[in-house]
Design an enzyme around this catalytic site. Structure first.
Site, mmCIF file in Angstrom:
data_model
loop_
_atom_site.group_PDB
_atom_site.id
_atom_site.type_symbol
_atom_site.label_atom_id
_atom_site.label_comp_id
_atom_site.label_asym_id
_atom_site.label_seq_id
_atom_site.Cartn_x
_atom_site.Cartn_y
_atom_site.Cartn_z
ATOM 1 N N ARG A 142 6.078 4.688 -1.563
ATOM 2 C CA ARG A 142 7.512 4.787 -2.375
ATOM 3 C C ARG A 142 7.344 4.321 -3.730
ATOM 4 O O ARG A 142 8.318 4.367 -4.353
ATOM 5 C CB ARG A 142 8.341 4.173 -1.407
ATOM 6 N N TYR A 145 8.735 6.343 -6.910
ATOM 7 C CA TYR A 145 10.028 6.380 -7.345
ATOM 8 C C TYR A 145 10.844 4.975 -7.501
ATOM 9 O O TYR A 145 11.334 4.672 -8.518
ATOM 10 C CB TYR A 145 10.968 6.748 -5.965
ATOM 11 N N ASN A 174 22.940 4.118 -1.189
ATOM 12 C CA ASN A 174 22.997 5.522 -0.283
ATOM 13 C C ASN A 174 24.296 6.090 -0.363
ATOM 14 O O ASN A 174 25.526 5.739 -0.319
ATOM 15 C CB ASN A 174 22.777 5.027 1.175
ATOM 16 N N ARG A 186 16.874 12.723 4.351
ATOM 17 C CA ARG A 186 17.911 11.230 4.652
ATOM 18 C C ARG A 186 18.616 11.225 5.780
ATOM 19 O O ARG A 186 18.739 12.335 6.338
ATOM 20 C CB ARG A 186 18.820 11.524 3.343
ATOM 21 N N VAL A 187 18.906 10.110 5.973
ATOM 22 C CA VAL A 187 19.461 9.741 7.502
ATOM 23 C C VAL A 187 20.660 10.617 7.697
ATOM 24 O O VAL A 187 20.616 11.100 9.044
ATOM 25 C CB VAL A 187 19.388 8.384 7.674
ATOM 26 N N ASN A 190 19.874 14.389 8.185
ATOM 27 C CA ASN A 190 19.098 14.543 9.379
ATOM 28 C C ASN A 190 19.846 14.366 10.560
ATOM 29 O O ASN A 190 19.932 14.993 11.481
ATOM 30 C CB ASN A 190 18.064 13.312 9.578
ATOM 31 N N GLY A 207 16.239 1.147 14.950
ATOM 32 C CA GLY A 207 17.524 1.440 14.719
ATOM 33 C C GLY A 207 18.197 0.318 14.095
ATOM 34 O O GLY A 207 19.625 0.228 14.082
ATOM 35 N N GLN A 209 17.688 -1.628 11.436
ATOM 36 C CA GLN A 209 17.801 -1.718 10.014
ATOM 37 C C GLN A 209 19.308 -1.253 9.652
ATOM 38 O O GLN A 209 19.915 -0.266 10.208
ATOM 39 C CB GLN A 209 16.768 -0.878 9.569
ATOM 40 N N ARG A 211 22.297 0.199 6.385
ATOM 41 C CA ARG A 211 22.531 0.679 5.175
ATOM 42 C C ARG A 211 23.835 0.807 4.796
ATOM 43 O O ARG A 211 24.795 0.471 5.902
ATOM 44 C CB ARG A 211 21.965 2.368 5.146
#
Length: 314
Positions: A142, A145, A174, A186-187, A190, A207, A209, A211
């Protein structure tokens, strides 16, 4: 007062919303995009406006235009795209930022850098404050970026100190909403596309984690407010929604809102994926009098309705 404003990455998800807002506010807008991840479909409703001008251009190459403000948003922003060509990603961020800073210097223009919460890496403090220097792997998958955006912030501050350039640095957390690509990885995009198609919802990792998701209209409002601050304030400043949610609960929420029959399956967590992400927005509240107003359920419903039109034709 009407301004001549340049938006790089203007055909992208966030950039297209920014172009529309700037036009609504009575400005002349120059939209620059190489259409690598941006889409002309995002701006086709703007092209008949005489105050809108689209230039297909890669900002790693010099650009000569007259402008009073520059919003520098050009760069793939989802891991799927920025890892596809990591060298190109880093070059777009670094060389593109230098070219836009030079253009700002030539025009004596104010310039805003769309930085990212990714500069905090997998953070060791929570929530993240602007004074935190981050926990980034400089050689990970990553890092093109993450480190690219960190270098861009360095150039912005050095141009400010060395040339007295009026710069603004916004660290974007986000963000979601209409004009997201259905395949950007992206979540939220998706989960919504999978839910609308009644496919399995794929969660990477446990799951657990977290945001924090900000609706795009709120973000655009913050961008305008930041650009309007005086020269003494450069940032960086966090912009995002501090309403934190774990990914498993997000999947359940989207299944419910989309009236989906999807099941949830679990996959391996990608390398260097941060476990927690939540902005401290006290600085934005104090200096910009800004805070998000669109709650997650409302924003997700709007986004689901957008995806219904482009994904399943409803």
């Amino acid at each position: 007062m009407k301004k001549r404003v340049l938006v790089t990455g203007g055909a992208g998800f966030i950039g297209s919303h920014l172009c529309a807002r700037l036009l609504d506010d009575g400005n002349e807008v120059i939209c620059v995009d190489n259409l690598f991840t941006g889409s002309f479909d995002n701006i086709k409703h703007l092209v008949d406006d005489p105050s809108f001008n689209f230039i297909e251009h890669d900002i790693t190459k010099e650009l000569k235009v007259k402008c009073e403000q520059i919003y520098n948003l050009a760069c793939p922003a989802s891991p799927k795209y920025y890892q596809k060509d990591p060298i190109k990603t880093a070059m777009t961020i670094v060389y593109g930022s230098i070219n836009m800073l030079e253009l700002a210097k030539e025009n004596n223009a104010k310039i805003l850098q769309a930085s990212t919460s990714e500069i905090y890496g997998d953070p060791l403090i929570h929530p993240q404050i602007e004074k935190y220097w981050g926990n980034v792997n400089p050689i990970g998958i990553r890092s093109c970026y993450d480190e690219g955006k960190r270098i861009a912030e360095t150039f912005f501050m050095d141009y400010h100190r060395q040339y007295d350039l009026d710069v603004k640095i916004m660290r974007i957390f986000n963000t979601y909403g209409a004009h997201m690509s259905i395949d950007d990885g992206r979540v939220i995009s998706n989960f919504i596309t999978q839910a609308l198609r009644n496919e399995d919802i794929t969660i990477y990792g446990s799951g657990k984690q977290t945001r924090s998701f900000c609706y795009v209209d709120d973000l655009i409002g913050a961008m305008i407010k930041l650009m309007d601050t005086n020269k003494a304030f450069t940032g960086p400043i966090n912009i995002g929604n501090p309403e934190e949610i774990d990914i498993y609960r997000l999947a359940l929420k989207i299944i419910d809102l989309a009236d989906s029959k999807s099941n949830i399956i679990f996959c391996d967590l990608p390398k260097d994926d941060p476990m927690r992400r939540k902005p401290n927005i006290e600085l934005a509240q104090q200096l910009l009098a800004w805070q998000p107003t669109v709650d997650l359920d409302t924003g997700l419903l709007k986004t689901i309705n957008y995806f219904k039109r482009i994904c399943v034709g409803q």
